[in-house]
Motif scaffolding. Sequence first.
Motif: not given
Length: 252
Positions: A171-185
Amino acid sequence: MSMALRTLLYKELLRFWKVSFQTVGAPVLTALLYLLVFSHVLDRTVDVYGGVSYTAFLVPGLVMMSLLQNAFANSSSSLIQSKVTGNIVFVLLPPISYREFFAAYVLAAVIRGLVVGAGVWLVTLWFVELSYAHPLWILFFATVGGAILASLGVIAGIWADKFDQLAAFQNFVVMPLTFLSGVFYSIHTLPGFWQAVSHLNPFFYMIDGFRYGFFGQSDVSPWISALVAGGSFAVLAGITLNMLARGYKLRS
């Protein structure tokens, strides 16, 4: 491939395939829901690459996000379950080297990630027509990205002593890095400071390079992304192999 490696790999593949409705079907459904919601809301308002609709832009990101998250989940959950239930001893007692141990867990996790990614890609074909400018780049980043998160999953599974710790890591490492990696933008839509921050995220390079394979367009050169991805895997593989060689939290 030795008998020990084949046996452990088969065990890991069977572990997730036996519950494929949960391990494969559920992530595909989640990605499809993301696609339906974001494409409906943003398709006509967000402009990313010239000649590429937002829905088409979104699909490779969702494929890669699903692949990465499930590669991590496979290796990490397998190890923590074995440690908590105590049956990790049945993996450690046979004459299998730590390199074979690493290879089996990483290969199984990469295969699960690729299966989930392929599932997401197949269901999205009903909604958008994709181009495939550089198929080899697609295959490279899918495989290396899965290996990176599989290695990270082994590290997390070894480090964690209980499910709560593993959930915190995710929740605090993998998810933030994934969602803030340009998936949606595209990061070019961000202010300069946040663009610079995004370039510090190794997940960004995996997703950007993967997307380049489809459209021939990206925020950075695919060669730079390949260098970062390859270097990240080398570092994580080295850390993981060192932990396994020392028996860290596995052998008392």
